[in-house]
Design a protein around this motif. Structure first.
Motif, PDB file in Angstrom:
ATOM      1  N   ASP A 186       4.781 -52.921 -14.605  1.00 46.47           N
ATOM      2  CA  ASP A 186       4.751 -51.912 -15.664  1.00 46.47           C
ATOM      3  C   ASP A 186       3.677 -50.854 -15.439  1.00 46.47           C
ATOM      4  N   LYS A 187       2.724 -51.130 -14.550  1.00 46.63           N
ATOM      5  CA  LYS A 187       1.653 -50.168 -14.280  1.00 46.63           C
ATOM      6  C   LYS A 187       1.961 -49.252 -13.101  1.00 46.63           C
ATOM      7  N   LEU A 188       3.153 -49.391 -12.530  1.00 44.92           N
ATOM      8  CA  LEU A 188       3.559 -48.454 -11.490  1.00 44.92           C
ATOM      9  C   LEU A 188       3.724 -47.063 -12.108  1.00 44.92           C
ATOM     10  N   PRO A 189       3.507 -46.006 -11.334  1.00 42.50           N
ATOM     11  CA  PRO A 189       3.565 -44.649 -11.894  1.00 42.50           C
ATOM     12  C   PRO A 189       4.985 -44.102 -12.020  1.00 42.50           C
ATOM     13  N   PHE A 190       5.955 -44.992 -12.225  1.00 39.50           N
ATOM     14  CA  PHE A 190       7.351 -44.599 -12.412  1.00 39.50           C
ATOM     15  C   PHE A 190       8.066 -45.761 -13.091  1.00 39.50           C
ATOM     16  N   GLU A 191       9.287 -45.515 -13.517  1.00 38.31           N
ATOM     17  CA  GLU A 191      10.071 -46.570 -14.149  1.00 38.31           C
ATOM     18  C   GLU A 191      10.315 -47.707 -13.157  1.00 38.31           C
ATOM     19  N   PRO A 192      10.478 -48.946 -13.641  1.00 36.33           N
ATOM     20  CA  PRO A 192      10.738 -50.052 -12.714  1.00 36.33           C
ATOM     21  C   PRO A 192      11.907 -49.736 -11.788  1.00 36.33           C
ATOM     22  N   PRO A 193      11.720 -49.895 -10.487  1.00 35.70           N
ATOM     23  CA  PRO A 193      12.788 -49.578  -9.538  1.00 35.70           C
ATOM     24  C   PRO A 193      13.866 -50.658  -9.526  1.00 35.70           C
ATOM     25  N   LEU A 194      14.914 -50.414  -8.747  1.00 37.70           N
ATOM     26  CA  LEU A 194      16.014 -51.374  -8.684  1.00 37.70           C
ATOM     27  C   LEU A 194      15.516 -52.740  -8.250  1.00 37.70           C
ATOM     28  N   PRO A 210      22.662 -35.905  -6.713  1.00 39.24           N
ATOM     29  CA  PRO A 210      23.103 -37.153  -7.341  1.00 39.24           C
ATOM     30  C   PRO A 210      24.401 -37.733  -6.778  1.00 39.24           C
ATOM     31  N   LYS A 211      25.037 -37.038  -5.822  1.00 36.49           N
ATOM     32  CA  LYS A 211      26.292 -37.572  -5.291  1.00 36.49           C
ATOM     33  C   LYS A 211      26.071 -38.904  -4.586  1.00 36.49           C
ATOM     34  N   THR A 212      25.037 -38.955  -3.754  1.00 35.44           N
ATOM     35  CA  THR A 212      24.678 -40.179  -3.046  1.00 35.44           C
ATOM     36  C   THR A 212      23.337 -40.653  -3.571  1.00 35.44           C
ATOM     37  N   LEU A 213      23.303 -41.863  -4.119  1.00 30.13           N
ATOM     38  CA  LEU A 213      22.076 -42.395  -4.695  1.00 30.13           C
ATOM     39  C   LEU A 213      21.465 -43.431  -3.758  1.00 30.13           C
ATOM     40  N   THR A 214      20.155 -43.336  -3.574  1.00 30.74           N
ATOM     41  CA  THR A 214      19.431 -44.230  -2.673  1.00 30.74           C
ATOM     42  C   THR A 214      18.531 -45.153  -3.479  1.00 30.74           C
ATOM     43  N   PHE A 215      18.501 -46.418  -3.072  1.00 36.02           N
ATOM     44  CA  PHE A 215      17.660 -47.415  -3.742  1.00 36.02           C
ATOM     45  C   PHE A 215      16.886 -48.225  -2.716  1.00 36.02           C
ATOM     46  N   ASN A 216      15.596 -48.358  -2.973  1.00 34.67           N
ATOM     47  CA  ASN A 216      14.897 -47.670  -4.031  1.00 34.67           C
ATOM     48  C   ASN A 216      14.844 -46.171  -3.746  1.00 34.67           C
ATOM     49  N   ALA A 217      14.545 -45.404  -4.787  1.00 36.39           N
ATOM     50  CA  ALA A 217      14.534 -43.953  -4.646  1.00 36.39           C
ATOM     51  C   ALA A 217      13.539 -43.529  -3.568  1.00 36.39           C
ATOM     52  N   ILE A 226      14.457 -57.578 -10.424  1.00 35.02           N
ATOM     53  CA  ILE A 226      15.599 -56.680 -10.298  1.00 35.02           C
ATOM     54  C   ILE A 226      15.722 -55.891 -11.593  1.00 35.02           C
ATOM     55  N   ASP A 227      15.724 -54.572 -11.467  1.00 30.79           N
ATOM     56  CA  ASP A 227      15.848 -53.694 -12.634  1.00 30.79           C
ATOM     57  C   ASP A 227      14.771 -53.994 -13.681  1.00 30.79           C
ATOM     58  N   GLY A 228      13.581 -54.357 -13.205  1.00 34.24           N
ATOM     59  CA  GLY A 228      12.454 -54.596 -14.095  1.00 34.24           C
ATOM     60  C   GLY A 228      12.373 -55.982 -14.692  1.00 34.24           C
ATOM     61  N   GLU A 229      13.340 -56.857 -14.368  1.00 38.06           N
ATOM     62  CA  GLU A 229      13.361 -58.197 -14.943  1.00 38.06           C
ATOM     63  C   GLU A 229      13.100 -59.242 -13.866  1.00 38.06           C
ATOM     64  N   PHE A 230      12.274 -60.235 -14.209  1.00 38.59           N
ATOM     65  CA  PHE A 230      11.967 -61.297 -13.261  1.00 38.59           C
ATOM     66  C   PHE A 230      13.208 -62.134 -12.969  1.00 38.59           C
ATOM     67  N   CYS A 231      13.413 -62.454 -11.682  1.00 37.91           N
ATOM     68  CA  CYS A 231      14.582 -63.237 -11.278  1.00 37.91           C
ATOM     69  C   CYS A 231      14.213 -64.579 -10.653  1.00 37.91           C
ATOM     70  N   HIS A 232      13.352 -64.571  -9.652  1.00 43.71           N
ATOM     71  CA  HIS A 232      12.937 -65.830  -9.042  1.00 43.71           C
ATOM     72  C   HIS A 232      11.663 -65.598  -8.238  1.00 43.71           C
ATOM     73  N   ALA A 233      11.078 -66.704  -7.783  1.00 44.34           N
ATOM     74  CA  ALA A 233       9.837 -66.617  -7.015  1.00 44.34           C
ATOM     75  C   ALA A 233       9.910 -67.535  -5.805  1.00 44.34           C
ATOM     76  N   ILE A 234       9.127 -67.174  -4.799  1.00 45.84           N
ATOM     77  CA  ILE A 234       9.051 -67.906  -3.540  1.00 45.84           C
ATOM     78  C   ILE A 234       7.577 -68.123  -3.210  1.00 45.84           C
ATOM     79  N   VAL A 235       7.262 -69.267  -2.630  1.00 45.54           N
ATOM     80  CA  VAL A 235       5.929 -69.464  -2.082  1.00 45.54           C
ATOM     81  C   VAL A 235       6.056 -69.555  -0.569  1.00 45.54           C
ATOM     82  N   LYS A 236       5.257 -68.752   0.118  1.00 43.39           N
ATOM     83  CA  LYS A 236       5.276 -68.711   1.582  1.00 43.39           C
ATOM     84  C   LYS A 236       3.974 -69.320   2.092  1.00 43.39           C
ATOM     85  N   THR A 237       4.094 -70.336   2.918  1.00 42.68           N
ATOM     86  CA  THR A 237       2.907 -71.028   3.415  1.00 42.68           C
ATOM     87  C   THR A 237       2.825 -70.902   4.929  1.00 42.68           C
ATOM     88  N   PRO A 238       1.629 -70.631   5.448  1.00 43.84           N
ATOM     89  CA  PRO A 238       1.473 -70.516   6.905  1.00 43.84           C
ATOM     90  C   PRO A 238       1.423 -71.891   7.557  1.00 43.84           C
TER      91      PRO A 238
END
Length: 294
Positions: A238-246, A75-82, A193-205
């Protein structure tokens, strides 16, 4: 706090890193921007943020070993995402099917793991998805559309096997229909971020292209998703097999039948921080204040 914002040696720091570094510097943190392949003492950092290691697919064993090394520094050095989260996320052929089994609607996907099953799996997939005009053949572990090709339905059986065999030298193969809505409406990326929606982007070819990356002429613009779409993306998270990542980016396409998941980006996704300063501040605050997520 000593923080490493990790990139790859092939490219300079991207906009996400520059913005995050400047903000963290202004908050009094000591920030470095090493490449993941650098021979340095990673244990000297308090936080390691995996931002743009976009060449990892060229040496997958080395990347996995590096992640396992970082895991041992906690736990001395924490990596994100884990590291365990990223290792899970590397294999699209596994996690897409796992999420589909959890009732997530994904783009129809056929996984090919060896040359002996190419003919049978291609034929069965073609029959099941014959209403599509084009298909995409790509590695299960890759980035930036590396070795990703489109092929018309009438040529899938005759021409795809050669490309599949080439990819199989390094990684399993995904065969998917090319969803026409991408060319018309673009690919949507929802940033959490941290499980909460922040913003969205649309990418068009660009015209005549199916890949949305800027290197292929694609463009990215701010996008305001509906409440229904935001909730759908949150349910996937929420259906990921772990808690929401950073950080997480849910990529998919809206069709007449609803949202189809293309990828869950938990390993070095570009977050388009220039489109929302609040996301930048939230990410920095959570990075500094977070405990390990594994």
């Amino acid at each position: 706090m000593r923080i490493a914002l990790v990139k790859c040696s092939k490219w300079d720091a991207d906009k996400d890193i520059v913005l995050l570094q400047n903000y963290l510097d202004s908050e009094g943190h000591k920030v470095s921007v090493p490449a993941w392949t650098d021979d340095i003492s990673w244990q000297d950092f308090d936080r390691i943020y995996i931002s743009s290691c976009w060449d990892y697919y060229l040496n997958i064993p080395a990347y996995k070993n590096w992640l396992k090394h970082l895991k041992g520094l906690a736990p001395k050095t924490l990596t994100f995402n884990a590291p365990d989260v990223i290792l899970w996320n590397l294999h699209k052929e596994l996690y897409l099917k796992e999420l589909e089994n959890r009732d997530v609607r994904i783009v129809p996907t056929q996984v090919i793991t060896n040359a002996e099953e190419i003919e049978s799996k291609l034929n069965s997939f073609y029959v099941a998805q014959s209403h599509y005009d084009d298909f995409v053949v790509k590695p299960s572990i890759s980035a930036s559309s590396y070795k990703t090709n489109s092929i018309s339905s009438e040529k899938l059986i005759s021409e795809a096997p050669a490309h599949i065999c080439e990819i199989l030298e390094d990684t399993p193969v995904l065969v998917q229909p090319l969803i026409s809505d991408i060319r018309k409406n673009g690919e949507i990326s929802l940033v959490f971020i941290d499980g909460e929606f922040c913003h969205a982007i649309v990418k068009t070819p660009q015209s005549g292209e199916f890949r949305c990356q800027s290197s292929f002429g694609g463009k990215a613009e701010h996008f305001q998703p509906s409440e229904e779409l935001t909730e759908t993306a949150k349910q996937i998270l929420d259906k990921l097999p772990f808690e929401p990542p950073l950080y997480a980016r849910i990529d998919g396409v809206e069709t007449a039948d609803g949202f189809l998941l293309m990828e869950v980006e938990l390993n070095e996704p570009y977050l388009f921080l220039e489109h929302n300063p609040d996301t930048l501040k939230t990410l920095a605050r959570c990075l500094v204040g977070s405990t390990n997520r594994s």
